[in-house]
Scaffold this motif. Structure first.
Motif, PDB file in Angstrom:
ATOM      1  N   GLN A   1      64.445  43.145   6.398  1.00 26.20           N
ATOM      2  CA  GLN A   1      63.250  42.300   6.310  1.00 26.20           C
ATOM      3  C   GLN A   1      62.059  43.004   6.977  1.00 26.20           C
ATOM      4  OE1 GLN A   1      64.036  39.474   4.724  1.00 26.20           O
ATOM      5  NE2 GLN A   1      61.996  38.498   4.675  1.00 26.20           N
TER       6      GLN A   1
ATOM      7  N   ASP B   1      55.566  35.122   1.440  1.00 23.67           N
ATOM      8  CA  ASP B   1      55.370  34.444   0.148  1.00 23.67           C
ATOM      9  C   ASP B   1      55.338  35.400  -1.040  1.00 23.67           C
ATOM     10  OD1 ASP B   1      55.358  32.041   1.399  1.00 23.67           O
ATOM     11  OD2 ASP B   1      53.151  31.995   1.649  1.00 23.67           O
ATOM     12  N   GLN B   2      55.824  36.549  -0.822  1.00 24.03           N
ATOM     13  CA  GLN B   2      55.804  37.538  -1.908  1.00 24.03           C
ATOM     14  C   GLN B   2      57.252  37.862  -2.290  1.00 24.03           C
ATOM     15  OE1 GLN B   2      52.707  40.042  -2.567  1.00 24.03           O
ATOM     16  NE2 GLN B   2      53.847  39.971  -4.471  1.00 24.03           N
ATOM     17  N   ASP B   3      57.580  37.649  -3.594  1.00 18.78           N
ATOM     18  CA  ASP B   3      58.926  38.014  -4.046  1.00 18.78           C
ATOM     19  C   ASP B   3      58.995  39.522  -4.183  1.00 18.78           C
ATOM     20  OD1 ASP B   3      59.939  35.514  -4.126  1.00 18.78           O
ATOM     21  OD2 ASP B   3      59.334  35.139  -6.211  1.00 18.78           O
ATOM     22  N   ILE B   4      60.056  40.033  -3.687  1.00 17.13           N
ATOM     23  CA  ILE B   4      60.177  41.490  -3.728  1.00 17.13           C
ATOM     24  C   ILE B   4      61.637  41.870  -4.012  1.00 17.13           C
ATOM     25  CG2 ILE B   4      60.249  41.493  -1.193  1.00 17.13           C
ATOM     26  CD1 ILE B   4      59.076  44.306  -1.262  1.00 17.13           C
ATOM     27  N   THR B   5      61.794  42.837  -4.891  1.00 18.39           N
ATOM     28  CA  THR B   5      63.141  43.335  -5.182  1.00 18.39           C
ATOM     29  C   THR B   5      63.311  44.677  -4.510  1.00 18.39           C
ATOM     30  OG1 THR B   5      63.149  42.268  -7.334  1.00 18.39           O
ATOM     31  CG2 THR B   5      64.747  44.024  -7.023  1.00 18.39           C
TER      32      THR B   5
ATOM     33  N   SER C   1      58.521  44.190   5.220  1.00 21.43           N
ATOM     34  CA  SER C   1      57.171  43.778   5.615  1.00 21.43           C
ATOM     35  C   SER C   1      56.326  44.990   5.989  1.00 21.43           C
ATOM     36  CB  SER C   1      57.212  42.746   6.750  1.00 21.43           C
ATOM     37  OG  SER C   1      58.001  43.238   7.798  1.00 21.43           O
TER      38      SER C   1
ATOM     39  N   GLN D   1      67.023  40.712  -3.726  1.00 17.89           N
ATOM     40  CA  GLN D   1      65.715  40.042  -3.863  1.00 17.89           C
ATOM     41  C   GLN D   1      65.427  39.264  -2.583  1.00 17.89           C
ATOM     42  OE1 GLN D   1      64.570  37.870  -7.228  1.00 17.89           O
ATOM     43  NE2 GLN D   1      65.387  39.353  -8.698  1.00 17.89           N
ATOM     44  N   ILE D   2      64.263  39.500  -2.086  1.00 15.34           N
ATOM     45  CA  ILE D   2      63.885  38.757  -0.867  1.00 15.34           C
ATOM     46  C   ILE D   2      62.447  38.269  -1.005  1.00 15.34           C
ATOM     47  CG2 ILE D   2      65.462  39.976   0.676  1.00 15.34           C
ATOM     48  CD1 ILE D   2      62.998  41.662   1.550  1.00 15.34           C
ATOM     49  N   THR D   3      62.038  37.453  -0.065  1.00 14.52           N
ATOM     50  CA  THR D   3      60.656  36.984  -0.043  1.00 14.52           C
ATOM     51  C   THR D   3      60.055  37.387   1.303  1.00 14.52           C
ATOM     52  OG1 THR D   3      61.362  35.115  -1.355  1.00 14.52           O
ATOM     53  CG2 THR D   3      59.178  34.955  -0.367  1.00 14.52           C
TER      54      THR D   3
END
Lengths: 166, 575
Positions: free
Chosen positions: A156, A49-53, A160, A44-46
């Motif tokens: 990351q 500002d969006q949480d994303i799995t 994005s 899980q990362i951000t």
């Protein structure tokens, strides 16, 4: 909740599993264990500002005996091509895999990671090769799963790219 | 005028033609057109017409899938919401008749559930079974709740996953409250990878899909849809029609969220709407409790019945035995039972007993079921006047010889038969001494000479010493002589009774000194003289014989002037 499937592609023993292990569990082992089939991990990362799995599909290494099949790539939102900086032929494999992946994933975003950047003495990839690929519009990153160099940044970056492809 | 008429005729013909033309063109008569026009212009009329068609039309649309009940829901909900906002009382009034029963039903359902859950906790809380399950949970490293579920349910669905078909991303999941939290995202992806692997590896085989994965008692059932896959984790064997439920569910999800599935880009937020569909897949069926026949209880009951039956039988037998024993005792001569009872297998007796009665121990021996130690008797002695006892008593006191019969008739002793003379002596006195005998009859009793043994010595013991040439008894010898005569009379009676021929030798002794012949003559005269004396006393002559013996011939020393007697047996005489 946003969830994305990411596939790890590349020739055998380039460090796909090590990269995922380092990224998800922060561990590295020198012991080589070949991946049979698929190993799946999640992280899980951000991003913005969006949480994303991220569902990380660590696929078996492509070689002459086991050709990568496109089935596992279906539904992937992005993929990482992994090559071994100490084996130049792995770049060729990455190029072949990219063609198949692009077709299967409908041109999903991807990165090329050249792993094992810590092994500078046996490094085989010429800077021109990297430059040529960057000129094709590819994003190329040098990583070391062993030293944990650029690993998180690579994932990351792909995340994005997947969220904002343009 | 004529022209006017002509015009009219023409116009009529024209109108007819027009009508005909209209009919040919649109198939409606003028009247019908007028009615339709009126219908359209009058809203009241129009709404009447439509109202009869509207429900039918809606039903048709629902059937064709053009509208769904779900799509009508927001309108109904919104209108209800507005209605409540506007006037809550109205809805309350409408619902009033429904509320009461509904609340009652809800409360009773809750109570039922609570009782069932208490029962279930009690059942699994303190039993041997629950211990076993805890051990099982410990050894298998699964949670206790899981083990309970696995053992208590015929089947139960613990998790339902809705998975995006291409990417393997978990769109939504539902799990039973008691089931373990799984790493649903990984499972979903891995299931997809497995499916891909299977499809990839067996692509030459006939076109198929991965429907089921089994792992021990766990099953993963997979139902494929065009864009999403439903995977459920089942323990045990779900019912046959559960597949249909899965199919209907995946269809319903596609129907309601088809667009979102098609355009899925990683955002799983929309798929929370699928929760109600997934929840209906979480079913379970409790194992029917085996109605095990309570064999142990039946066995115990049978044992108890057998025990009670045995006790009753033994008791009955004892009582019957006791009754028979008492009856026997009362019938036994010499007993008079005043009270008898039986308790705890012991017999208590009170009464009177004649010393001559059969001992109670002997009577008990005839009753095998009555142990000697079980009798507690307190008897007092008495003299019975029962005939048997009287007879026994008479027998004891009189010791009747063989050949004498005694019987009791009305307390009188009747004696018959033959008895020796001495037994008869003082018989009347002896009978009078027997308690309970009020009289007697001995007329049937005959005297009997039986004992030769006493006659012979009583004859032979006599000897008489006389002076020379004198045969005369002095007063002392006379007493002896009477006794001899009596014995001789007995001997005669004996001879007659038993047809014998016993005789008495009257012996006289002499010696061979001097004139032997004279001596013998004197001795013979002495013997003959004594025979004469006996004859005179009443002894039959045939019974007497004289005999002279010489002293020299005898081993013993005898006095020469004595007379001895010897009884000998001649051969029997025939009568």
């Amino acid at each position: 909740m946003i969830k994305k499937k990411i596939a790890m592609l590349g020739a055998f023993a380039v460090g796909k599993t090590s990269l995922v292990q380092q990224y998800v569990h922060s561990i590295f082992s020198d012991k080589y264990q070949t991946t049979i089939g698929v190993k799946i991990d999640q992280k899980q990362i951000t991003v913005a500002d969006q949480d994303i799995t991220l569902m990380l599909w660590d696929l078996y290494g492509d070689d002459d005996f086991m050709k990568m099949k496109p089935t596992y790539l279906i539904g992937a939102s992005g993929y990482i091509l992994v090559a071994d900086g100490t084996r130049s032929e792995t770049i060729e494999v990455a190029l072949q895999l990219q063609e198949m992946a692009a077709a299967t994933t409908n041109n999903a975003p991807f990165l090329l990671i050249i792993n094992k950047s810590d092994l500078s003495e046996t490094w085989e990839i010429a800077p021109e090769t990297i430059l040529r690929m960057q000129q094709k519009g590819w994003i190329v990153l040098l990583t070391s799963a062993k030293k944990n160099l650029m690993v998180e940044e690579a994932f990351q970056k792909l995340a994005s790219l997947m969220l904002n492809p343009y | 005028m004529e022209k006017e008429t002509h015009q009219n005729i023409e116009s009529i013909i024209e109108a007819g033609k027009m009508n005909e033309l209209r009919k040919l063109l649109i198939g409606l008569s003028h009247e019908e057109l007028e009615r339709l026009q009126k219908l359209l212009n009058d809203p009241h009329e129009f709404s009447n017409e439509i109202s009869s068609l509207l429900p039918y039309a809606i039903r048709k649309m629902v059937e064709r899938g053009e509208i769904s009940v779900d799509s009508l829901l927001p309108f109904v909900e919104e209108s209800m919401h507005k209605s409540i906002q506007k006037n809550p009382q109205k809805l309350a009034d409408i619902l009033f008749p429904v509320m009461g029963p509904a609340i009652r039903k809800a409360v009773s359902e809750d109570l039922k559930r609570m009782i069932a859950s208490i029962n279930a906790s009690l059942e699994s809380g303190f039993s041997f079974r629950s211990l076993k399950w805890r051990l099982q949970a410990f050894t298998s490293r699964r949670s206790y709740a899981e083990i309970v579920m696995a053992n208590s349910y015929l089947y139960h669905i613990s998790n339902v996953f809705l998975i995006h078909k291409d990417s393997g991303i978990l769109l939504h999941e539902a799990s039973a409250p008691e089931s373990k939290a799984l790493e649903a995202d990984l499972i979903a992806s891995m299931l997809t990878a497995i499916r891909d692997f299977v499809q990839d590896s067996f692509s030459n085989a006939e076109k198929g899909t991965l429907d089921e994965i089994q792992f021990g008692s766990l099953k993963i059932l997979i139902e494929q849809g065009p864009y999403a896959v439903l995977a459920v984790v089942a323990e045990g064997q779900p019912p046959a029609d559960y597949r249909v439920t899965l199919m209907e569910t995946i269809e319903a999800i596609h129907f309601n969220l088809g667009l979102e599935l098609e355009k899925f880009d990683g955002d799983t937020e929309y798929f929370k709407l699928a929760d109600k569909f997934l929840q209906q897949c979480l079913i379970k069926q409790k194992k029917e409790k085996k109605q095990k026949a309570p064999y142990q209880l039946i066995f115990l009951l049978l044992l108890l019945i057998a025990g009670v039956g045995y006790f009753v039988l033994i008791n009955y037998e004892n009582k019957a035995n006791f009754k028979r024993f008492i009856t026997e005792l009362e019938a036994t001569p010499g007993y008079h039972i005043s009270s008898s009872r039986m308790s705890f297998n012991k017999i208590y007796l009170k009464g009177l007993v004649d010393p001559l009665a059969e001992p109670v121990e002997e009577i008990m021996k005839r009753f095998q079921k009555i142990e000697p130690g079980t009798l507690q008797a307190s008897f007092e002695g008495y003299l019975s006047t029962e005939p048997e006892i009287l007879q026994r008593r008479a027998g004891l006191l009189l010791s009747p010889p063989e050949g004498v019969e005694m019987k009791i008739e009305n307390n009188r002793l009747i004696i018959s038969g033959t008895a020796a003379a001495d037994w008869e002596q003082n018989l009347e006195l002896k009978i009078a001494a027997i308690a309970g005998i009020t009289g007697f009859d001995i007329s049937g009793l005959n005297k009997k000479i039986t004992d030769l043994q006493w006659i012979i010595p009583s004859i032979e013991r006599h000897r008489f010493l006389f002076d020379i040439n004198v045969v005369k008894l002095d007063s002392l010898q006379q007493i002896q002589f009477d006794s001899l005569v009596q014995a001789a009379v007995f001997l005669d009676a004996y001879n007659q009774l038993y047809s014998r021929n016993m005789a008495i030798y009257v012996r006289s002794y002499t010696n061979r000194n001097g004139n032997v012949a004279a001596n013998e003559r004197v001795a013979t005269a002495r013997a003959e003289g004594f025979i004469t004396l006996l004859e005179n006393a009443g002894v039959k002559k045939a019974l007497l014989k004289s005999q002279v013996l010489f002293a020299e011939d005898l081993r013993e020393t005898v006095s020469l002037r004595t007379v001895h007697f010897s009884v000998f047996d001649n051969k029997p005489i025939s009568r």
